[in-house]
Design an enzyme around this catalytic site. Structure first.
Site, PDB file in Angstrom:
ATOM      1  CG  PHE A   1      -8.004  16.775 -24.951  1.00 51.08           C
ATOM      2  CD1 PHE A   1      -8.297  16.146 -26.048  1.00 51.08           C
ATOM      3  CD2 PHE A   1      -8.104  15.754 -23.771  1.00 51.08           C
ATOM      4  CE1 PHE A   1      -8.401  14.672 -26.236  1.00 51.08           C
ATOM      5  CE2 PHE A   1      -8.625  14.703 -23.690  1.00 51.08           C
ATOM      6  CZ  PHE A   1      -8.666  13.867 -25.101  1.00 51.08           C
TER       7      PHE A   1
ATOM      8  NE  ARG B   1     -12.873  13.947 -29.936  1.00 53.01           N
ATOM      9  CZ  ARG B   1     -12.602  13.555 -28.729  1.00 53.01           C
ATOM     10  NH1 ARG B   1     -11.350  13.282 -28.490  1.00 53.01           N
ATOM     11  NH2 ARG B   1     -13.678  13.233 -28.012  1.00 53.01           N
TER      12      ARG B   1
ATOM     13  CG  ASP C   1      -2.100  17.332 -22.644  1.00 51.02           C
ATOM     14  OD1 ASP C   1      -1.794  16.136 -22.562  1.00 51.02           O
ATOM     15  OD2 ASP C   1      -3.568  17.352 -22.689  1.00 51.02           O
TER      16      ASP C   1
ATOM     17  CE1 TYR D   1      -3.942   2.047   0.270  1.00 53.12           C
ATOM     18  CE2 TYR D   1      -2.794   3.611   1.628  1.00 53.12           C
ATOM     19  CZ  TYR D   1      -3.768   3.510   0.892  1.00 53.12           C
ATOM     20  OH  TYR D   1      -4.654   4.217   0.616  1.00 53.12           O
TER      21      TYR D   1
HETATM   22  C1  LIG Z   1      -6.590  11.077 -23.500  1.00 50.90           C
HETATM   23  C2  LIG Z   1      -5.968  12.418 -23.292  1.00 50.90           C
HETATM   24  C3  LIG Z   1      -6.037  13.226 -22.079  1.00 50.90           C
HETATM   25  C4  LIG Z   1      -6.709  12.406 -20.958  1.00 50.90           C
HETATM   26  O1  LIG Z   1      -6.158  11.256 -20.549  1.00 50.90           O
HETATM   27  P1  LIG Z   1      -6.932  10.173 -20.246  1.00 50.90           P
HETATM   28  O2  LIG Z   1      -5.974   9.121 -19.596  1.00 50.90           O
HETATM   29  O3  LIG Z   1      -7.829   9.725 -21.113  1.00 50.90           O
HETATM   30  O4  LIG Z   1      -7.543  10.618 -18.852  1.00 50.90           O
HETATM   31  C5  LIG Z   1      -5.374  14.486 -21.881  1.00 50.90           C
HETATM   32  N1  LIG Z   1      -5.118  15.224 -23.070  1.00 50.90           N
HETATM   33  C6  LIG Z   1      -4.821  14.576 -24.262  1.00 50.90           C
HETATM   34  C7  LIG Z   1      -4.453  15.430 -25.428  1.00 50.90           C
HETATM   35  C8  LIG Z   1      -5.257  13.275 -24.427  1.00 50.90           C
HETATM   36  O5  LIG Z   1      -5.482  12.664 -25.558  1.00 50.90           O
END
Ligand SMILES: *Cc1c(COP(=O)(O)O)cnc(C)c1O
Length: 461
Positions: free
Chosen positions: A127, A384, A217, A75
C-alpha cells in the site's frame, strides 16, 4: 409468478442531507484541465458523485454525533481516550492501544520502531503510505501475495492470500533481516481482495516458527471478515465481530486508519500485544503525534471512533455496505465493462488495460480513464496503477505494475442506489466511446507519493 430474489435495503434511514452540485460539460472541461488531469487536484465543489476514496468520507450515525458532544478535551488522561481504548481492546483484542492522527501516523511509528537499515518487509502487495514508511525507515518491501492477485480476471475467492512458499523463501534468505510481515486485510491495491482465515493462521504459524512478528493492516478488516463469512468453509454461521477478533488473534498487532471501516472522519491507532513495543512506540508518539492519550485526535474524534468501531462489525451494516459495492459491480459486469473480479469490499476497480488497450502503460491509461469519467458525468474516481506505483527508490525507474486500475470507491452510508445507477451508466457511456480517449504525459512529478499532486497533459497537446 414467484420472485427470483427478494431485495434487502440499508439498515438505516436518512436524518440529514447535504446538497451536491451538477455541473455542465464545459465546467468540467475547465476543472479537469486546471487540475492537471489529476482527480486528486479537483475541488470537491466541482464533483457530483465523489468516489475518490472511502477514507474519512463515511456518514456518521446519530450515535456517533451525540458521542462527540461527550468529548473530553483534557490534554492528559482524557475520558474519551479510555472509551476509545476499551472499544479497540474489545473489538480487536490487542492489549496496548496507541492513538494516532490517522493510519499513516501508526505506520510511521511502527516502521521506526521495528525496521533497521537493510531490513526486508514481506507483504501481500504494497500500500502506498505503508511502503513509503517502510522505505523511509531504511527497509525494503517485498511482495509475497499469491500470483492470482496480479491477474484482474482470476476468480480466486481469496486473492489477498499470502503465497506461503514465497514467504518462506524470504524468511530463509534473510535471516534476522525480517522484522515483521505486513498483512493487509483486505488488500486495497489488489482490488479490495480478502485474505482467508486459514491462510492467515498458516502465515502466523510460519512466522512464529521463524520468530518473526505479524502486523495486520486492519484498515478494512470488517469487510475482510464479511468475505470470510460468505466464502470460507465453516464460517457461514459466525458473526462478523467473532471473525474480526479471530483474525486479529492471528497477529501481534495492527495499524488502523479509523477513516475506513471504523466509520470516522479522522483518526487511527497502532495496537500491539507487546508492552515493550508499546513503550518504544509511545516514545516516538510524543514527538510526532501527541501524548499517549490523544495521539493527534481531539477527544470528540476518539468518541466518534469508539462508537464507529462498534457499528463497523455489525452484520447488517457490513452486508449493506459490501452489498452496495456488489450492486454497482454486477451492473457494470452485465454490460461487459472490464472490472477486477471477484468484486472487492470497498469499491469497483476498472481494468484500464482492458478498457483502453490502445493506450500504452507509459501514457498512464488509468489516469486518463479517471479523467474521462469525470468529464462525462462529474463522477470522481482514482488512479491505482503506474502513477500510484511511483519509482523504485534504488534504480529510480518507474514501476510498471501488472494492475493498471481505476477505483470507484464507495463511501460508507453516503450514497443511494440511484447514485450507483448514474455512476454505472456514466462508466458504460465512456466505455462505448473508449477509442477516443488518449494517453497522458506527466508534466509535474513530486518526489514522494506522486499520485497525490502530479500534473498531466494530453499526449497530443
Ligand atoms: C488508507 C489506508 C492506509 C493509510 O491510512 P490513512 O488514514 O489514510 O493515513 C493504510 N493502509 C490501507 C490499506 C489504507 O487503505
Amino acid at each position: 409468478m414467484p420472485l427470483e430474489r427478494r431485495s434487502w435495503a440499508e439498515p438505516f434511514r436518512i436524518k440529514m442531507v447535504e446538497s451536491i452540485r451538477l455541473t455542465t460539460r464545459a465546467q468540467r472541461e475547465r476543472a479537469i484541465e486546471e487540475a492537471g488531469y489529476n482527480t486528486f487536484l479537483l475541488r470537491s465543489a466541482d464533483v457530483y458523485i465523489d468516489l475518490l476514496t472511502d477514507s474519512g468520507t463515511s456518514a456518521m450515525s446519530d450515535r456517533q454525533w451525540s458521542a462527540m458532544m461527550m468529548g473530553d478535551e483534557a490534554y492528559a488522561g482524557s475520558a474519551s481516550f479510555y472509551r476509545f481504548e476499551e472499544a479497540v481492546r474489545r473489538t480487536y483484542g490487542y492489549k496496548q492501544v496507541i492513538p494516532t492522527h490517522q493510519g499513516r501516523g501508526a505506520e510511521h511509528i511502527l516502521s521506526r520502531c521495528l525496521i533497521k537499515e537493510g531490513d526486508v518487509i514481506p507483504g501481500n502487495m504494497y500500500f502506498t503510505t505503508t511502503r513509503l514508511h517502510q522505505e523511509l525507515a531504511g527497509g525494503r518491501f517485498t511482495d509475497v501475495i499469491i500470483d492470482e492477485a496480479h491477474d484482474p480476471a482470476s476468480p480466486h475467492p481469496f486473492k489477498g492470500n499470502i503465497d506461503l512458499d514465497k514467504l518462506k523463501r524470504v524468511l530463509v534468505e534473510n535471516p534476522r533481516r525480517v522484522p515483521y510481515v505486513c498483512v493487509g486485510a483486505t488488500v486495497n491495491m489488489a482490488g479490495g481482495q480478502p485474505i482467508s482465515l486459514e491462510n492467515l493462521r498458516a502465515v502466523y504459524a510460519l512466522c512464529q516458527r521463524y520468530g518473526v512478528l505479524v502486523m495486520l493492516d486492519a484498515t478494512r478488516i470488517a469487510e475482510n471478515a464479511y468475505f470470510i463469512q460468505q466464502r470460507e468453509a465453516g464460517q457461514a454461521g459466525r458473526k462478523i465481530a467473532q471473525i474480526v477478533l479471530e483474525l486479529c488473534g492471528c497477529s501481534d498487532g495492527c495499524t488502523m486508519s479509523a477513516k475506513k471501516d471504523p466509520l470516522a472522519n479522522i483518526g487511527g491507532f497502532l495496537a500491539v500485544n507487546s508492552k515493550e513495543l508499546a513503550d518504544a512506540a509511545c516514545n516516538l508518539l510524543v514527538a510526532y503525534e501527541g501524548l499517549q492519550t490523544y495521539g493527534g485526535m481531539a477527544g470528540r474524534d476518539m468518541e466518534a471512533v469508539a462508537v464507529g468501531i462498534d457499528e463497523s462489525v455489525q452484520d447488517d451494516h457490513i452486508r449493506a455496505r459490501v452489498g452496495q459495492v456488489e450492486y454497482l459491480g454486477e451492473k457494470l459486469r452485465g454490460w461487459g465493462v472490464p472490472i477486477v473480479m471477484p468484486i472487492g469490499g470497498h469499491g469497483i476497480f476498472l481494468d484500464a488495460r482492458a478498457f483502453l488497450p490502445h493506450v500504452p502503460q507509459e501514457q498512464y491509461p488509468a489516469q486518463a480513464l479517471a479523467a474521462a469519467i469525470y468529464l462525462d458525468s462529474g463522477v470522481r474516481s482514482m488512479e491505482r496503477g503506474a502513477v500510484s506505483a511511483g519509482r523504485d527508490p534504488v534504480t529510480g525507474e518507474e514501476r510498471m505494475p501488472k494492475l493498471e486500475l481505476v477505483r470507484l470507491t464507495i463511501p460508507r452510508r453516503v450514497y443511494t442506489q440511484a447514485h450507483m445507477d448514474v455512476t454505472a451508466e456514466s462508466v458504460y457511456c465512456v466505455f462505448e466511446e473508449r477509442k477516443q480517449i488518449q494517453g497522458l504525459r506527466m508534466t509535474y512529478e513530486p518526489k514522494l507519493l506522486r499520485f497525490f499532486q502530479a500534473r498531466f497533459s494530453e499526449c497530443s497537446v
